[in-house]
Design a protein around this motif. Sequence first.
Motif, PDB file in Angstrom:
ATOM      1  N   ARG A  48       7.900  -3.240   0.697  1.00 12.57           N
ATOM      2  CA  ARG A  48       6.506  -3.931   0.445  1.00 12.57           C
ATOM      3  C   ARG A  48       6.752  -4.758   2.005  1.00 12.57           C
ATOM      4  O   ARG A  48       5.632  -5.220   3.099  1.00 12.57           O
ATOM      5  CB  ARG A  48       5.961  -4.887  -0.219  1.00 12.57           C
ATOM      6  N   THR A  49       7.997  -5.074   2.923  1.00 14.37           N
ATOM      7  CA  THR A  49       8.437  -5.910   3.227  1.00 14.37           C
ATOM      8  C   THR A  49       9.488  -4.946   4.833  1.00 14.37           C
ATOM      9  O   THR A  49      10.332  -4.501   4.346  1.00 14.37           O
ATOM     10  CB  THR A  49       9.353  -7.177   3.301  1.00 14.37           C
ATOM     11  N   ALA A  50       9.414  -5.444   6.168  1.00 15.70           N
ATOM     12  CA  ALA A  50       9.968  -4.336   6.927  1.00 15.70           C
ATOM     13  C   ALA A  50      10.598  -5.428   8.016  1.00 15.70           C
ATOM     14  O   ALA A  50       9.618  -6.698   8.228  1.00 15.70           O
ATOM     15  CB  ALA A  50       9.354  -3.421   7.453  1.00 15.70           C
ATOM     16  N   ALA A  66       6.078   5.552  11.026  1.00 19.76           N
ATOM     17  CA  ALA A  66       5.947   6.519  10.375  1.00 19.76           C
ATOM     18  C   ALA A  66       6.399   5.332   9.001  1.00 19.76           C
ATOM     19  O   ALA A  66       6.160   6.367   8.106  1.00 19.76           O
ATOM     20  CB  ALA A  66       7.676   7.024  10.741  1.00 19.76           C
ATOM     21  N   ALA A  67       7.478   5.022   9.082  1.00 21.65           N
ATOM     22  CA  ALA A  67       7.906   3.155   7.961  1.00 21.65           C
ATOM     23  C   ALA A  67       6.464   3.269   7.499  1.00 21.65           C
ATOM     24  O   ALA A  67       6.455   3.635   5.828  1.00 21.65           O
ATOM     25  CB  ALA A  67       8.437   1.904   8.170  1.00 21.65           C
ATOM     26  N   ARG A  80       3.669   1.198   1.697  1.00 21.80           N
ATOM     27  CA  ARG A  80       3.240   0.297   1.492  1.00 21.80           C
ATOM     28  C   ARG A  80       3.465  -0.924   2.197  1.00 21.80           C
ATOM     29  O   ARG A  80       3.389  -1.872   1.436  1.00 21.80           O
ATOM     30  CB  ARG A  80       2.032   0.477  -0.096  1.00 21.80           C
ATOM     31  N   LEU A  81       3.360  -1.107   3.363  1.00 20.14           N
ATOM     32  CA  LEU A  81       4.242  -2.227   3.992  1.00 20.14           C
ATOM     33  C   LEU A  81       2.759  -3.656   4.147  1.00 20.14           C
ATOM     34  O   LEU A  81       1.608  -3.126   3.830  1.00 20.14           O
ATOM     35  CB  LEU A  81       4.295  -2.323   4.767  1.00 20.14           C
ATOM     36  N   ASP A  82       2.963  -4.416   3.513  1.00 20.43           N
ATOM     37  CA  ASP A  82       2.092  -5.942   3.617  1.00 20.43           C
ATOM     38  C   ASP A  82       2.670  -6.922   4.418  1.00 20.43           C
ATOM     39  O   ASP A  82       2.561  -8.160   5.129  1.00 20.43           O
ATOM     40  CB  ASP A  82       1.705  -6.510   2.660  1.00 20.43           C
ATOM     41  N   ARG A  83       3.583  -6.516   5.396  1.00 23.35           N
ATOM     42  CA  ARG A  83       4.265  -8.268   6.174  1.00 23.35           C
ATOM     43  C   ARG A  83       5.551  -7.374   6.796  1.00 23.35           C
ATOM     44  O   ARG A  83       6.672  -6.279   6.253  1.00 23.35           O
ATOM     45  CB  ARG A  83       4.873  -8.925   5.197  1.00 23.35           C
TER      46      ARG A  83
END
Length: 312
Positions: free
Chosen positions: A123-125, A140-141, A146-149
């Motif tokens: 969820r984090t990148a 693209a990521a 489903r990223l949230d931060r």
Amino acid sequence: MAIILSDSDLDCGTTMQIAIEAIEEAMAARSAGALVSPPRHSVSFGCKGDLVFTVGGTIGEDPIAGFRVYGTFKGLRREQIVAVWSTETAELQGLVIGSRLGDIRTGAIGAIAIRHMSSPDARTAGVIGSGQQARTQLEAAALVRRLDRVRVYSRHEQNRRTFSAEMEQRLGIPVEPVASPRRAVSEADIVICATTSRTPVMEAAWLKPGVHINTVGPKTVDEHELGLDVAAAAHLIATDSLEQTQAYKAPFFLSESSDAARMVDLAAIVGGRLPARQARDQTTLFCSVGLAGTEVLASKLLAATGGKAPAG
């Protein structure tokens, strides 16, 4: 008549999703032995630079062939051409002219690596770099996880602030500029390195267990944005073209290390022949080198849809 697309045709919001679908198809074809993808070839024009050619396509059902050519000449525009033919009819089906496709295609390859190699609940990148490649990699990521931060670091404060504001608006998720690379990556489930740095920009000790890393920037023995410690810490190392890693003019950054022999083909993971991770705390690393043929498949699908996802 061939469909001709330019950068402006690739600016719509569905372009990256179409490219990701095309790269997934290309990886499946490679896994099945149906993708033609030899290493790129350069033609020198002396001190002015090179013309670089990649040729590729598919055999089997609906076979296509094509090429991409771009120059390393000094200049601001950095344009390229991708041409696609049907090998059944000899018809020129499409041309893509400009500079956007290369970034989109590379971002889509990175997304396939993230889809198949990162933890499904990532969820984090953390992003190191704030240029165009960093933008398309993150875009693209966000389509496959489903990223949230997101946290981003680059050397120039204004660049990372501009990147954060732009990508937060585009993606609809918080993107925080941070003052150190360690801060960017230390809590990330996914790390994206997209820099022009000739020396390592992070340390393996900064990374948490279970992280997945994409490296897009320099990867030769003399100039590499990731250190050998990151590769040594990875339980699995993959690339999109083992052939290309062996065909560079300068040796690949892992070529003189024991980790070179551990590197596997991303297509084997996508095709289900090799598991990416067997435990949540395993670290995975993807080294993007640019698989030939992927730009041809992406161009074909983009030309067929006019850069827009089909209705329904």
